[in-house]
Design a protein around this motif. Structure first.
Motif, short mmCIF file in Angstrom:
data_model
loop_
_atom_site.label_atom_id
_atom_site.label_comp_id
_atom_site.label_asym_id
_atom_site.label_seq_id
_atom_site.Cartn_x
_atom_site.Cartn_y
_atom_site.Cartn_z
N VAL A 271 0.85 -1.19 0.00
CA VAL A 271 0.00 0.00 0.00
C VAL A 271 0.89 1.23 0.00
CG1 VAL A 271 -1.75 1.31 1.28
CG2 VAL A 271 -1.85 -1.20 1.22
N LEU A 272 0.65 2.15 -0.93
CA LEU A 272 1.40 3.40 -1.00
C LEU A 272 0.68 4.45 -0.16
CD1 LEU A 272 2.27 3.55 -4.82
CD2 LEU A 272 3.49 2.38 -2.97
N GLY A 273 1.29 4.80 0.98
CA GLY A 273 0.68 5.76 1.89
C GLY A 273 1.42 7.07 1.90
N GLY A 274 1.12 7.92 2.86
CA GLY A 274 1.73 9.24 2.94
C GLY A 274 1.14 10.16 1.90
N GLU A 275 1.58 11.42 1.94
CA GLU A 275 0.99 12.40 1.02
C GLU A 275 1.28 12.09 -0.44
OE1 GLU A 275 4.47 14.75 3.06
OE2 GLU A 275 2.95 13.28 3.66
N ILE A 276 2.43 11.43 -0.73
CA ILE A 276 2.73 11.11 -2.12
C ILE A 276 1.85 9.95 -2.60
CG2 ILE A 276 4.54 10.45 -3.74
CD1 ILE A 276 4.82 13.24 -2.37
N GLY A 277 1.72 8.91 -1.79
CA GLY A 277 0.84 7.81 -2.16
C GLY A 277 -0.59 8.26 -2.30
N ARG A 278 -1.00 9.14 -1.38
CA ARG A 278 -2.37 9.66 -1.43
C ARG A 278 -2.56 10.56 -2.65
NH1 ARG A 278 -2.13 11.67 3.18
NH2 ARG A 278 -1.92 13.90 2.80
N GLY A 279 -1.58 11.44 -2.91
CA GLY A 279 -1.71 12.36 -4.04
C GLY A 279 -1.64 11.65 -5.38
N GLY A 280 -0.82 10.60 -5.47
CA GLY A 280 -0.69 9.88 -6.74
C GLY A 280 -1.86 8.97 -7.03
N GLY A 281 -2.50 8.46 -5.97
CA GLY A 281 -3.67 7.62 -6.14
C GLY A 281 -3.41 6.42 -7.02
N ALA A 282 -4.48 5.99 -7.71
CA ALA A 282 -4.38 4.80 -8.56
C ALA A 282 -3.43 5.03 -9.74
CB ALA A 282 -5.76 4.42 -9.07
N ALA A 283 -3.33 6.29 -10.22
CA ALA A 283 -2.45 6.56 -11.36
C ALA A 283 -1.01 6.22 -11.04
CB ALA A 283 -2.58 8.03 -11.76
N LEU A 284 -0.56 6.55 -9.84
CA LEU A 284 0.81 6.23 -9.44
C LEU A 284 0.93 4.77 -9.06
CD1 LEU A 284 3.68 7.19 -8.81
CD2 LEU A 284 2.90 7.79 -6.51
N ALA A 285 -0.03 4.24 -8.31
CA ALA A 285 0.04 2.84 -7.88
C ALA A 285 0.09 1.89 -9.07
CB ALA A 285 -1.15 2.52 -6.98
N ASP A 286 -0.71 2.16 -10.09
CA ASP A 286 -0.72 1.28 -11.27
C ASP A 286 0.62 1.32 -11.99
OD1 ASP A 286 -3.32 0.65 -10.68
OD2 ASP A 286 -4.21 1.92 -12.24
N ARG A 287 1.23 2.49 -12.05
CA ARG A 287 2.54 2.59 -12.70
C ARG A 287 3.61 1.85 -11.89
NH1 ARG A 287 0.01 7.36 -14.47
NH2 ARG A 287 0.64 8.03 -16.58
N VAL A 288 3.55 1.97 -10.57
CA VAL A 288 4.50 1.23 -9.73
C VAL A 288 4.34 -0.26 -9.95
CG1 VAL A 288 5.18 0.69 -7.36
CG2 VAL A 288 4.67 3.06 -7.99
N ALA A 289 3.09 -0.72 -10.02
CA ALA A 289 2.83 -2.15 -10.24
C ALA A 289 3.43 -2.61 -11.56
CB ALA A 289 1.32 -2.41 -10.20
N GLY A 290 3.33 -1.78 -12.60
CA GLY A 290 3.89 -2.15 -13.90
C GLY A 290 5.40 -2.28 -13.85
N HIS A 291 6.07 -1.33 -13.22
CA HIS A 291 7.54 -1.40 -13.10
C HIS A 291 7.94 -2.59 -12.22
CE1 HIS A 291 8.81 2.25 -15.20
NE2 HIS A 291 7.75 2.86 -14.68
N LEU A 292 7.19 -2.82 -11.17
CA LEU A 292 7.51 -3.91 -10.25
C LEU A 292 7.41 -5.26 -10.96
CD1 LEU A 292 8.13 -4.87 -7.36
CD2 LEU A 292 5.66 -4.88 -6.94
N ALA A 293 6.43 -5.41 -11.81
CA ALA A 293 6.26 -6.68 -12.53
C ALA A 293 7.46 -7.00 -13.40
CB ALA A 293 4.98 -6.62 -13.37
N ARG A 294 8.19 -5.97 -13.83
CA ARG A 294 9.38 -6.20 -14.65
C ARG A 294 10.62 -6.44 -13.80
NH1 ARG A 294 6.43 -2.35 -17.64
NH2 ARG A 294 7.43 -0.55 -16.65
#
Length: 462
Positions: free
Chosen positions: A393-416
């Protein structure tokens, strides 16, 4: 994880222990389901009618439940009494301590917040003054909630908390008024005062009411002014031998050009994903730094007083910052709460504003978000290689501000980067996660005492 029902059913308990187990089960149902009739308690617990009648009488005599209404308007015969927990049986205090502020919430035994109050504190002022002001904030919140004294207090703060002693460790990097306040609360109230790292409390809030509500195992990656993490394995918060689990800011990662040291996390993951690093990354992508900074609220401070009242009632709360376990001074290269622009602590953190602006910009902000996600994924991949949590879970103001747009991108990079399947989610609790986690921790402690401790793996007995 809970033990299999078949295994639990094979255990026995003395009559006294069985009564404690049955009482606690009934109270837990009344908390989760709301008011219930004796018949509903019988159906939900599987206990016999006489056993339910006995436990209802016991819990009423103990002042833990009372009749709150009637049920059965659509059935023949007399209406059945509805029983509910006496919420005012105990009042709980949760505190979220920042470098510049203290926020207090007073809740009832069900964890419902009745009052909240925040004060701003000058970290350069006298520690005794800061402690006195924070204590006054606690008193004000208690009075607003109609409570005379707390049953349990839980405090969330940046810093290492020794699991063996429940006290701050490594106090060189902790504001002295934090240490003084915890000591004063313990000396003054005479009630349990629980001290917990701020990110750990945020993880409790996400597990109970947020993005990880369906997970027994997950990691909360805190992305704010600094970086940190909280680890929950098999439903239990893991703190480590010294309370330092989650010091991800010190994680050596590629791309920083240096290595962290024992005295500072420059060169570690913090140098890629801390607030200052995010602002620099945004500048590289041509995002206007100054235009992204927006006020969260009026600055209530005035020069010379050292302590300033920010709000009461609803309680504005600063987002947590600093690493998951401590908040070193700025000259170590580790995170602090001071804004790089010199903005007051009531202004939106600049990195959060930049990330929100990038999300809102759509395609224009995509390159910056992709680059930020690639950096975050380096830290997440290391966590997954060691713990395999299945969910981050991405928390803090950056995780909150990025929302699903940031979380989905992190998931894509992580899968690689990692062969381990990991769900990456944006935090759902919001900016009050630490405060709500403190209330939940206080509620758990109070209920454990008042409801009685039920032995794990023992079934209710008729």
């Amino acid at each position: 994880m809970h033990p299999p029902r078949a295994a639990a059913a094979g255990r026995t308990a003395s009559p006294t222990t069985a009564r404690l187990i049955n009482d606690r089960l009934a109270l837990q149902l009344l908390q989760s389901e709301g008011p219930l009739t004796a018949g509903q308690l019988k159906s939900l617990t599987g206990l016999s009618r006489p056993t339910v009648a006995d436990l209802v009488e016991r819990l009423q005599e103990a002042g833990l439940i009372t009749v709150v209404g009637e049920s059965g308007a659509q059935r023949r015969g007399p209406n059945a009494r509805l029983y509910g927990i006496v919420a005012d049986r105990a009042h709980l205090v949760g505190l979220d301590l920042r470098t510049h502020s203290a926020t207090v919430a007073v809740a009832d035994l069900l964890g419902r917040v009745r009052a909240e109050h925040t004060v701003l504190i000058d970290p350069d002022g006298a520690p005794d003054t800061a402690v006195a002001t924070a204590l006054a904030a606690v008193d004000k919140a208690l009075a607003a909630a109609g409570a005379h004294a707390p049953h349990t207090v839980a405090v969330g703060a940046p810093g290492l908390v020794d699991p063996a002693t429940g006290r701050f460790g490594g106090t060189d990097w902790i504001p002295s008024w934090h240490v003084g306040l915890v000591g004063a609360l313990r000396a003054r109230t005479g009630v349990p005062v629980l001290l917990e790292n701020e990110v750990n409390l945020a993880a409790i809030a996400e597990q109970r009411d947020g993005a990880a509500h369906d997970r027994d195992t997950f990691v909360l990656l805190w992305l704010g002014q600094g970086t940190g993490a909280a680890v929950v394995l098999d439903g239990a918060l893991r703190r480590g031998a010294s309370g330092g689990t989650g010091e991800i800011g010190f994680l050596p990662v590629p791309g920083t050009g240096a290595l962290p040291s024992a005295s500072g996390c420059d060169g570690g993951f913090h140098s890629l994903a801390g607030s200052a690093a995010i602002c620099a990354l945004a500048a590289e992508h041509g995002m206007p730094y100054g235009a992204a900074v927006g006020p969260k609220g009026a600055d209530a401070s005035s020069p010379g007083t050292g302590v300033h009242e920010l709000s009461s009632g609803t309680g504005a709360n600063e987002p947590p910052s600093g690493s998951g376990a401590h908040e070193p001074p700025s000259d170590t290269g580790a995170p602090t709460e001071a804004s790089p622009t010199g903005a007051s602590p009531t202004e939106a953190p600049p990195a959060e504003s930049l990330v929100r602006s990038a999300v809102a910009a759509g395609d224009a902000g995509a390159a910056f978000l992709d680059a930020l996600a690639a950096r975050i994924a380096l830290g997440v991949a290391a966590v997954c290689a060691v713990l395999d949590p299945g969910c981050v879970v991405l928390g803090g103001e950056i995780g909150r501000g990025g929302g699903a747009a940031l979380a989905d991108r992190v998931a894509g990079h992580l899968a690689r980067l990692s062969p381990l399947r990991t769900d990456v989610r944006a935090g759902a609790v919001g900016g009050r996660a630490v405060l709500l986690g403190a209330v939940l921790a206080a509620r758990d402690a109070a209920q454990n005492e008042l409801f009685g401790a039920a032995g794990p793996g023992v079934s209710p007995r008729p």
